[in-house]
Structure formats: C-alpha cells, structure tokens
Write a protein that holds these residues in place. Structure first.
Motif, PDB file in Angstrom:
ATOM      1  N   ILE A  32       0.848  -1.201   0.000  1.00 24.61           N
ATOM      2  CA  ILE A  32       0.000   0.000   0.000  1.00 24.61           C
ATOM      3  C   ILE A  32       0.883   1.250   0.000  1.00 24.61           C
ATOM      4  N   LEU A  33       0.467   2.260  -0.723  1.00 20.38           N
ATOM      5  CA  LEU A  33       1.280   3.460  -0.883  1.00 20.38           C
ATOM      6  C   LEU A  33       1.242   4.325   0.371  1.00 20.38           C
ATOM      7  N   PRO A  34       2.354   4.990   0.700  1.00 18.37           N
ATOM      8  CA  PRO A  34       2.350   5.952   1.802  1.00 18.37           C
ATOM      9  C   PRO A  34       1.295   7.036   1.545  1.00 18.37           C
ATOM     10  N   GLY A  35       0.627   7.474   2.580  1.00 20.19           N
ATOM     11  CA  GLY A  35      -0.406   8.491   2.447  1.00 20.19           C
ATOM     12  C   GLY A  35      -1.793   7.920   2.251  1.00 20.19           C
ATOM     13  N   THR A  36      -1.930   6.582   2.331  1.00 23.86           N
ATOM     14  CA  THR A  36      -3.254   5.957   2.161  1.00 23.86           C
ATOM     15  C   THR A  36      -4.030   5.980   3.476  1.00 23.86           C
ATOM     16  N   VAL A  37      -5.280   6.382   3.396  1.00 25.63           N
ATOM     17  CA  VAL A  37      -6.146   6.400   4.584  1.00 25.63           C
ATOM     18  C   VAL A  37      -6.554   4.982   4.938  1.00 25.63           C
ATOM     19  N   VAL A  38      -6.353   4.609   6.214  1.00 21.24           N
ATOM     20  CA  VAL A  38      -6.762   3.279   6.662  1.00 21.24           C
ATOM     21  C   VAL A  38      -7.874   3.343   7.706  1.00 21.24           C
ATOM     22  N   THR A  39      -8.023   4.473   8.351  1.00 20.78           N
ATOM     23  CA  THR A  39      -9.086   4.623   9.367  1.00 20.78           C
ATOM     24  C   THR A  39      -9.529   6.076   9.435  1.00 20.78           C
ATOM     25  N   MET A  40     -10.834   6.291   9.586  1.00 19.65           N
ATOM     26  CA  MET A  40     -11.389   7.618   9.825  1.00 19.65           C
ATOM     27  C   MET A  40     -12.004   7.661  11.220  1.00 19.65           C
ATOM     28  N   ILE A  41     -11.736   8.748  11.960  1.00 17.07           N
ATOM     29  CA  ILE A  41     -12.180   8.883  13.349  1.00 17.07           C
ATOM     30  C   ILE A  41     -12.895  10.219  13.529  1.00 17.07           C
ATOM     31  N   ASN A  42     -13.997  10.198  14.272  1.00 16.10           N
ATOM     32  CA  ASN A  42     -14.722  11.423  14.638  1.00 16.10           C
ATOM     33  C   ASN A  42     -14.620  11.621  16.152  1.00 16.10           C
ATOM     34  N   ILE A  43     -14.348  12.852  16.574  1.00 14.83           N
ATOM     35  CA  ILE A  43     -14.207  13.172  17.997  1.00 14.83           C
ATOM     36  C   ILE A  43     -15.335  14.105  18.417  1.00 14.83           C
ATOM     37  N   GLN A  44     -16.011  13.783  19.523  1.00 13.96           N
ATOM     38  CA  GLN A  44     -17.080  14.626  20.068  1.00 13.96           C
ATOM     39  C   GLN A  44     -16.707  15.068  21.476  1.00 13.96           C
ATOM     40  N   ASP A  45     -16.635  16.390  21.695  1.00 17.21           N
ATOM     41  CA  ASP A  45     -16.433  16.956  23.033  1.00 17.21           C
ATOM     42  C   ASP A  45     -17.307  18.198  23.130  1.00 17.21           C
ATOM     43  N   PRO A  46     -18.452  18.119  23.844  1.00 18.40           N
ATOM     44  CA  PRO A  46     -19.406  19.236  23.853  1.00 18.40           C
ATOM     45  C   PRO A  46     -18.988  20.441  24.681  1.00 18.40           C
ATOM     46  N   ASP A  47     -17.846  20.359  25.392  1.00 22.16           N
ATOM     47  CA  ASP A  47     -17.401  21.532  26.156  1.00 22.16           C
ATOM     48  C   ASP A  47     -17.064  22.683  25.214  1.00 22.16           C
ATOM     49  N   SER A  48     -17.005  23.893  25.761  1.00 22.56           N
ATOM     50  CA  SER A  48     -16.749  25.076  24.947  1.00 22.56           C
ATOM     51  C   SER A  48     -15.293  25.517  25.065  1.00 22.56           C
TER      52      SER A  48
ATOM     53  N   ASN B 155     -11.799  23.896  26.542  1.00 19.51           N
ATOM     54  CA  ASN B 155     -12.294  22.657  27.149  1.00 19.51           C
ATOM     55  C   ASN B 155     -12.818  21.676  26.109  1.00 19.51           C
ATOM     56  N   GLY B 156     -13.214  22.195  24.936  1.00 22.98           N
ATOM     57  CA  GLY B 156     -13.741  21.332  23.892  1.00 22.98           C
ATOM     58  C   GLY B 156     -12.811  21.176  22.695  1.00 22.98           C
ATOM     59  N   LYS B 157     -11.625  21.818  22.752  1.00 24.43           N
ATOM     60  CA  LYS B 157     -10.667  21.710  21.646  1.00 24.43           C
ATOM     61  C   LYS B 157      -9.802  20.463  21.859  1.00 24.43           C
ATOM     62  N   VAL B 158      -9.796  19.570  20.885  1.00 21.06           N
ATOM     63  CA  VAL B 158      -9.177  18.250  21.062  1.00 21.06           C
ATOM     64  C   VAL B 158      -8.051  18.028  20.047  1.00 21.06           C
TER      65      VAL B 158
ATOM     66  N   SER C 128     -10.720  17.720   9.003  1.00 18.69           N
ATOM     67  CA  SER C 128     -11.670  18.824   9.124  1.00 18.69           C
ATOM     68  C   SER C 128     -12.090  18.875  10.579  1.00 18.69           C
ATOM     69  N   ASN C 129     -12.963  19.795  10.910  1.00 19.40           N
ATOM     70  CA  ASN C 129     -13.359  19.987  12.301  1.00 19.40           C
ATOM     71  C   ASN C 129     -13.913  18.695  12.907  1.00 19.40           C
ATOM     72  N   ASN C 130     -13.226  18.191  13.953  1.00 19.81           N
ATOM     73  CA  ASN C 130     -13.628  16.997  14.695  1.00 19.81           C
ATOM     74  C   ASN C 130     -13.415  15.694  13.937  1.00 19.81           C
ATOM     75  N   PHE C 131     -12.730  15.721  12.786  1.00 20.21           N
ATOM     76  CA  PHE C 131     -12.469  14.497  12.036  1.00 20.21           C
ATOM     77  C   PHE C 131     -10.957  14.299  11.880  1.00 20.21           C
ATOM     78  N   PHE C 132     -10.513  13.062  12.090  1.00 22.09           N
ATOM     79  CA  PHE C 132      -9.098  12.719  11.963  1.00 22.09           C
ATOM     80  C   PHE C 132      -8.962  11.492  11.051  1.00 22.09           C
ATOM     81  N   SER C 133      -7.851  11.458  10.306  1.00 21.59           N
ATOM     82  CA  SER C 133      -7.554  10.322   9.424  1.00 21.59           C
ATOM     83  C   SER C 133      -6.242   9.676   9.845  1.00 21.59           C
ATOM     84  N   LEU C 134      -6.252   8.349   9.920  1.00 12.19           N
ATOM     85  CA  LEU C 134      -5.037   7.585  10.183  1.00 12.19           C
ATOM     86  C   LEU C 134      -4.514   7.099   8.838  1.00 12.19           C
ATOM     87  N   THR C 135      -3.266   7.477   8.511  1.00  8.79           N
ATOM     88  CA  THR C 135      -2.698   7.134   7.207  1.00  8.79           C
ATOM     89  C   THR C 135      -1.331   6.487   7.380  1.00  8.79           C
TER      90      THR C 135
END
Length: 432
Positions: free
Chosen positions: A350-366, A369-372, A388-395
């Motif tokens: 598999i080529l470097p830079g390939t996405v293998v997992t997508m993750i969403n983070i939820q923290d309702p604090d303001s 306190n809510g920046k992750v 993007s906001n609250n989304f992370f990719s593992l590559t």
C-alpha cells in the motif's frame, strides 16, 4: 422544499474526496418522504454508492434520515419534531456524513429542519391570583405569568391580550433573551365596597397561520387599605455559578423593605416565571429572599437564566425584580472517540499516504475545554492528522514490510485543552 447544493472537491494525498450538500425540509414530514437526490447533487453514480458500501454516519444524532442506495436519495426514516431536537435554537440543522469505501470518501450532509405552527401558546399554571389593596395607586404594576410556545420565529409567541380593561391595562417589555415581560398596570382605582372580586382573562397569541392562542384566568381579591408597597433594593440582581454546582448552592439574596407596620409590612418572596424550568432549578426562601440551586445546570445546554421574583406584603401590594444567573463552563466532558471506518487488514505494498481509518471526535465543552488533539504511539509507520473539524484520518507514512511486522496495535489518544485536561483512547489492530 428548498435545496442548496455546495460541492467542494479536493483530491488529497490520501485519496479522500470531501463534498458537501445542504437541504431544507419542514418538520413533521411522514416516514419515507423524499429529502433530496444526494447522488445527483454530489455528482455520484448510483453504482458507486452500492460498490462503495455507502452508509450514513450520524455520530450522536438520532437516525432521522436514511440513504436509499438503490436510487441514491435521502428519505425520512423517523418523523422529525423540530422542538424535540432543537428546542428554541434556530436555525435547526441535522449534520450527517456519507462514507464510501474503495477508495474511502467522506461527504457532509446538512439537513435544515424548518418550523411549522404545531404548538399553541400555553400557560403552565391554570390560574393567577392576586390580593390588591383598594388603596393601590394608579400605575401600580403586577407581574403576570409568561406563556410558553415551543415554536420559533413567526410561529412562536407574538403578543398578549387582557380583557376586560376596566381597571387594568397590559404592558409588555422586551427582554434581552427575546421574551416579553408581561405586566398588569392599574389604570383606575379599585373600590372594595363596590366590587371585592375581579376576574380577567390573559390571552397569548402566536403569529402562525392559522393563529393559535392560549388563555389563563386572573382572579383578583380587593383588600382594605395598605398604604405602602414593598420595594426591592435593586431591580436587577446578577450572579455567576459554575455548571454542575451542588444542590443547595447559594445563588443570591434579594432584599426589599416595606414602610408599613404589622401584617401590611411583612414581606414574603416567590419565584414567578416558569420558563426554562426555572422553578425546577431554583428555589427562594419565602422569608429571607435567599435563592438557592435545587437542580443540575449544564453550560452546554443553557448559559443564562432569568428569574423573576415577587415580594408581597400581607396587605396585597407587590414589587418585582429580576435575577440574571450566568452559568460558567467546567471541563466535565471527556472526548468521545468514534471510529467511523477502518480497514482490519491492509496489503504491504500500500502506498504511503493511504487512509486506513477515519475517526470522529465529540467533546461538547466550549472553548479550550472542547478543543481536542489526537496522537498515536511512536515508532510505527502510521500518522494521524485532522482532516476537518472533529475528524481525523489515520494514514500510512512510509512503506510497510510484512516480514518485519505483520500486525500493528495502534493506540489513538485524544486530549482536550482544559485544565486539567481530559482524554480518552482506543486501540486499533491492523493486519498486514
């Protein structure tokens, strides 16, 4: 039904295509109703939806919308009650993501839910009772119960009517939170010897089509002379408490005085308004004016409360004040990690830079306190980054070699910037 299509496509190093489309629908649509042709609006072939195992990711939201992969359209899965999902918040929107595989792609879907006039104004108390002295002077003010209308905008509560108006006039005052303080003003002196009881009707009306209304009875007992009304030392009190403060926390002490003697000068206090569950969260000592917390406050749900308090002497005269309670945020929510899509096994070429997992983070604090931020364990050929906001990719970030390592246990740890910081983690296993 309005439709707004905003499509932004960018081909990133990990072959992830990001698109966005927005729709607007009225609440209370029946199950199976058409929302939008998402395949057409995103420029996708319907076959791509089926081959890519397209599915909707809802996060913590209820699944009100479903994707028909056979036709590439969005449909109503469960009837939507705007007042249940958004309360007084406007505009009201549901946010979803459509995920495809081979290659992985992420599309954002926003569905705005517009209000219909399905709620009439209501008064929580069936009646209001006043004891008013016949010596009450013209211009004396009596605070009335506010009505509640769960609808918003023009469909929400618009105005009030008071009948009859022989002795009293209605006065409305706009508040900072958009509500109206409702007051009854004495415009003609009372005469107990002529009439010792009065009955009025207060009507609340909205602006919908058709117009809906609700009423409450006002019963007035006319008392013998009482020369002086209570007077608060302040018209507006302000207080600040932390969210999740324990029951019994003192909020503020209000104070008033009455120049009369005996029973005509004895003052009792009461909370009048029933909006925003104020009467369930706060109570007042009738004798001392001490306001205490009796319920649980949550900064993420409501940041300010306005409490209307009335002081009454035993002769029937009253004065009123307002308490503004600000709720401050504490770091009381741990980041929630949601694995949206992942590959359990990948090829070593598999080529470097390939996405293998997508993750969403939820923290309702303001704020902080809510920046992750998220990171993974070191010395492995993978990296994690925010897409993007609250989304992370593992590559992958370099070449893989199954002969060196056939399996990786990747621990993803996400921490907020609160003090103290809160964090959570999840371990992913990848086979090479």
């Amino acid at each position: 039904m309005k439709r707004q299509v905003l499509l932004f496509i960018s081909v990133l190093s990990f072959s992830s295509v990001i698109g966005q489309v927005s729709y607007s629908i009225p609440e209370e649509m029946s199950k199976g109703s058409f929302v939008g042709d998402v395949a057409q609006d995103l420029g996708l072939d319907v076959k791509r939806l089926k081959l890519g195992k397209a599915r909707i990711y809802t996060g913590d939201s209820a699944e009100y919308i479903e994707l028909n992969t056979e036709k590439g359209v969005l449909l109503i899965k469960e009837k939507i009650d705007r007042e249940v999902i958004c309360a007084e918040t406007a505009p009201c929107a549901l946010h979803y993501q459509i995920i495809l595989e081979n290659p992985m792609e992420l599309y954002s879907i926003t569905v705005e839910v517009t209000d219909i006039n399905d709620n009439a104004p209501i008064f929580k108390r069936g009646e209001m009772k006043f004891k008013i002295s016949e010596s009450a002077i013209t211009g004396a003010v009596f605070l009335l119960q506010q009505a509640i209308d769960l609808d918003v905008g023009v469909n929400g509560l618009q105005s009030y009517l008071l009948k009859p108006t022989d002795n009293f006039a209605l006065r409305l005052q706009n508040q900072a939170d958009g509500s109206k303080m409702v007051e009854m003003v004495l415009q003609k002196p009372l005469d107990r010897e002529k009439e010792d009881r009065l009955s009025l009707v207060l009507t609340a009306v909205d602006g919908g089509e058709p117009q809906l209304s609700g009423t409450v009875q006002i019963h007035i007992s006319v008392l013998d002379s009482n020369d002086n009304a209570p007077m608060f030392t302040q018209k507006i009190y302000k207080s600040t408490i932390k969210e999740n403060s324990p029951s019994g926390t003192q909020v503020v002490i209000v104070s008033s005085s009455d120049l009369d003697e005996g029973s005509n000068g004895k003052i009792s206090y009461a909370i009048l308004n029933l909006l925003d569950n104020v009467s369930e969260l706060f109570e007042i000592n009738r004798e001392t004016g001490e306001v205490t917390l009796t319920g649980n406050t949550d900064f993420e749900k409501k940041r300010q409360y306005q409490i209307h308090v009335q002081a009454s002497d035993e002769g029937g005269l009253t004065d009123s004040c307002k308490i503004v309670v600000e709720i401050t945020d504490t770091n009381d929510n741990i980041p929630a990690i949601n694995v949206m899509s992942r590959s359990s096994a990948i090829k070593e070429d598999i080529l470097p830079g390939t996405v293998v997992t997508m993750i969403n983070i939820q923290d309702p604090d303001s704020g902080k306190n809510g920046k992750v931020q998220c990171h993974i364990n070191e010395n492995i050929p993978f990296t994690i980054s925010s897409t993007s906001n609250n989304f992370f990719s593992l590559t992958t970030d370099r070449d893989l070699d199954r002969e060196r390592a056939s399996e990786y246990n990747i621990t993803v740890t996400c921490s907020d910037e609160g003090v103290p910081s809160l964090s959570s983690s999840v371990t992913l296993t990848l086979q090479i």
